[in-house]
Design a protein around this motif. Structure first.
Motif, short mmCIF file in Angstrom:
data_model
loop_
_atom_site.label_atom_id
_atom_site.label_comp_id
_atom_site.label_asym_id
_atom_site.label_seq_id
_atom_site.Cartn_x
_atom_site.Cartn_y
_atom_site.Cartn_z
N UNK A 95 0.82 -1.21 0.00
CA UNK A 95 0.00 0.00 0.00
C UNK A 95 0.85 1.26 0.00
N UNK A 96 0.20 2.45 0.02
CA UNK A 96 0.92 3.71 -0.12
C UNK A 96 1.97 3.98 0.96
N UNK A 97 1.82 3.44 2.17
CA UNK A 97 2.83 3.74 3.19
C UNK A 97 3.62 2.50 3.61
N UNK A 98 3.50 1.42 2.83
CA UNK A 98 4.38 0.25 2.96
C UNK A 98 4.26 -0.50 4.29
N UNK A 99 3.09 -0.45 4.91
CA UNK A 99 2.83 -1.30 6.08
C UNK A 99 1.37 -1.76 6.03
N UNK A 100 1.06 -2.82 6.78
CA UNK A 100 -0.28 -3.41 6.68
C UNK A 100 -1.38 -2.44 7.11
N UNK A 101 -1.02 -1.40 7.85
CA UNK A 101 -2.04 -0.49 8.37
C UNK A 101 -2.75 0.26 7.25
N UNK A 102 -2.19 0.26 6.04
CA UNK A 102 -2.90 0.87 4.92
C UNK A 102 -4.27 0.22 4.68
N UNK A 103 -4.37 -1.09 4.90
CA UNK A 103 -5.66 -1.76 4.66
C UNK A 103 -6.74 -1.17 5.56
N UNK A 104 -6.47 -1.13 6.86
CA UNK A 104 -7.47 -0.65 7.80
C UNK A 104 -7.71 0.84 7.68
N UNK A 105 -6.63 1.61 7.53
CA UNK A 105 -6.76 3.07 7.50
C UNK A 105 -7.57 3.51 6.27
N UNK A 106 -7.30 2.89 5.14
CA UNK A 106 -8.02 3.29 3.93
C UNK A 106 -9.50 2.89 3.99
N UNK A 107 -9.75 1.69 4.54
CA UNK A 107 -11.14 1.27 4.67
C UNK A 107 -11.89 2.24 5.60
N UNK A 108 -11.28 2.55 6.73
CA UNK A 108 -11.90 3.48 7.67
C UNK A 108 -12.17 4.84 7.00
N UNK A 109 -11.18 5.36 6.28
CA UNK A 109 -11.36 6.66 5.62
C UNK A 109 -12.52 6.61 4.63
N UNK A 110 -12.59 5.53 3.87
CA UNK A 110 -13.65 5.44 2.88
C UNK A 110 -15.03 5.29 3.52
N UNK A 111 -15.08 4.72 4.72
CA UNK A 111 -16.35 4.71 5.47
C UNK A 111 -16.67 6.11 5.98
N UNK A 112 -15.70 6.77 6.59
CA UNK A 112 -15.96 8.07 7.22
C UNK A 112 -16.32 9.13 6.18
N UNK A 113 -15.72 9.04 5.00
CA UNK A 113 -16.06 9.98 3.93
C UNK A 113 -17.55 9.85 3.59
N UNK A 114 -18.05 8.62 3.60
CA UNK A 114 -19.46 8.40 3.26
C UNK A 114 -20.40 8.71 4.42
N UNK A 115 -19.86 8.77 5.64
CA UNK A 115 -20.70 9.03 6.81
C UNK A 115 -20.68 10.50 7.24
N UNK A 116 -19.81 11.29 6.63
CA UNK A 116 -19.61 12.66 7.08
C UNK A 116 -20.87 13.51 6.86
#
Ligand code: PLP
Length: 422
Positions: A95-116
């Motif tokens: 992913x963009x920052x080269x660690x597994x946390x990209x999976x969770x962070x991107x999913x969370x962001x894409x949820x929050x964008x839709x919930x804002x």
């Protein structure tokens, strides 16, 4: 589905739990027991992620958007690569920052964008020991309506991690705090506990206890285990480098959902709270020790409350072992000598534990979660292997940008002033 806190609050709809992060009673929202999935699971990471996550989102306001959220989030793959006949790396660092946390962070962001709520600015406030902050910053970078404030302990993250954190700019502000990770976390906690401050900035949490990060991490275990079965290898056994226990818990949830997963073993660094808890039954949180695997320097793993809530006898569902810095170094060297693979210090903890299983007579094949790209930790890895590490393109692009972080005193007042100025 509705979710309930480990301490009893709720039930609330999953989307609300994702928006809130932490439960109002101070507990952690628990993922409900997912209905066991029927076949077919699909072939790709994204298709399988959708099959795995749909039951959790059934009836939720995010349900219809789920395939799109997954497609927008998982724009990179999670390949399993066999480096020996009986040992594989599950590469989670493309992913963009080269660690597994990209999976969770991107999913969370894409949820929050839709919930804002429209017309409401939100500030994602996050403390990081290195990888979380960059993943969260990348996930929210240039998203309209969001700004990001990242706090990291000055001098205690790797040079490339530090560069990465300051390289986003635009709506992302990085603060280097004159203190420890625990100080950063305490400042963030105090900010969220301050209702006026929270309201003023529309503070949003993105830390690892958010269900919006935990659930999507199941996806790559689903994908890897089904891929192993399709290749005729049988149920997959995993070793998971572990700090706050979010990644490993996702693996256990995938097994619970009926995926062909056998044994799961946690590998920690010298912060051995989890191995000690599993062998003695006593939980003794402490302050964290600094190790070479800095993203796992955790003295009080936040997701343990979830593990204990879900499984009455945790030692029956998961084992754990710990790895000191000398063994991390030896494992990086040995892995390179034997397989030509360069691994990061966190992945090395996993490989060291995998090696001990072999030494103890275990004859199964194991998949080790490779949680970060070694290039992120070049200053540790390169002297050990005596060769430069190739930098993945996404990381190279970030490292080529200028980087800036504001100094910050380790106090909530300093943070309050900084948030107003940004
Ligand atoms: C965060 C992190 C870990 C630990 O993951 P947890 O979910 O906190 O257990 C391991 N390795 C790397 C590279 C990380 O960034």
């Amino acid at each position: 589905m509705q979710v309930v806190s480990t301490r009893g609050a709720g039930p609330v709809p999953l989307a609300d739990a994702i928006a809130k992060g932490q439960a109002p009673d101070g507990g952690l929202f628990m993922p409900p027991l997912a209905a066991r999935q029927a076949e077919p699971w699909g072939e790709t990471l994204r298709a399988r992620a959708t099959s795995a996550l749909e039951p959790f989102f059934a009836g939720d306001k995010l349900y219809d958007a789920l395939p799109e959220i997954i497609a927008d989030s998982f724009t990179f793959d999670a390949p399993t690569r066999w480096i020996e006949p009986d040992t594989a790396l599950l590469e989670l660092f493309w992913g963009p920052t080269a660690a597994f946390k990209d999976f969770g962070a991107r999913f969370l962001a894409n949820c929050l964008v839709r919930l804002r709520e429209p017309n409401r600015e939100q500030t994602v406030l996050v403390a990081t020991s290195g990888d979380t902050g960059a993943a969260v910053a990348a996930a929210f970078h240039r998203r309209p309506g969001f700004r990001v404030a990242v706090l990291y302990p000055d001098g205690r993250v790797s040079p490339r991690q530090a560069h990465q954190l300051g390289a986003f700019g635009d709506n992302v502000t990085a603060y280097r705090v004159a203190g420890s990770f625990d100080d950063c976390q305490a400042m963030v906690k105090a900010a969220f506990a301050d209702d006026a401050l929270s309201e003023e900035h529309g503070l949003v949490s993105a830390n690892s206890i958010s269900l919006g990060r935990l659930l999507p991490q199941m996806s790559y275990y689903v994908h890897a285990s089904l891929t192993a079965v399709a290749a005729g290898r049988g149920a997959a056994n995993f070793v998971v480098p572990t700090g706050n226990l979010g990644n490993a818990l996702a693996c256990l949830l995938a097994r619970e959902a009926g995926l062909p997963i056998g044994d799961v073993v946690l590998a920690t660094n010298s912060n051995r709270v989890l191995p000690d808890f599993l062998s003695t039954g006593r939980y003794e949180p402490t302050t964290s020790l600094a190790t070479l695997a800095n993203a796992m320097d955790v003295g009080a793993p936040s997701n343990l409350e979830r593990l204990r809530d879900r499984f009455s006898t945790p030692a029956e569902v998961v084992r754990a072992d710990w790895v000191d810095d000398d063994d991390i170094r030896a494992t990086i060297r040995r892995t390179y000598a034997q397989t030509d693979e360069v691994v990061c210090p966190h992945t090395a903890c996993g490989l060291a534990v995998r090696e001990r299983l072999r030494d103890a007579g275990d004859e199964q094949a194991w998949i080790v979660a490779a949680t970060a790209h070694p290039a992120k930790f070049a200053e540790v890895v390169e002297p050990l292997v005596g060769a430069p590490t190739a930098i993945p393109p996404a990381l190279a692009a970030l490292l080529a940008r200028p980087s800036h972080a504001w100094p910050l005193a380790p106090s909530t007042d300093a943070l309050r002033i900084a948030l107003r100025q940004a």
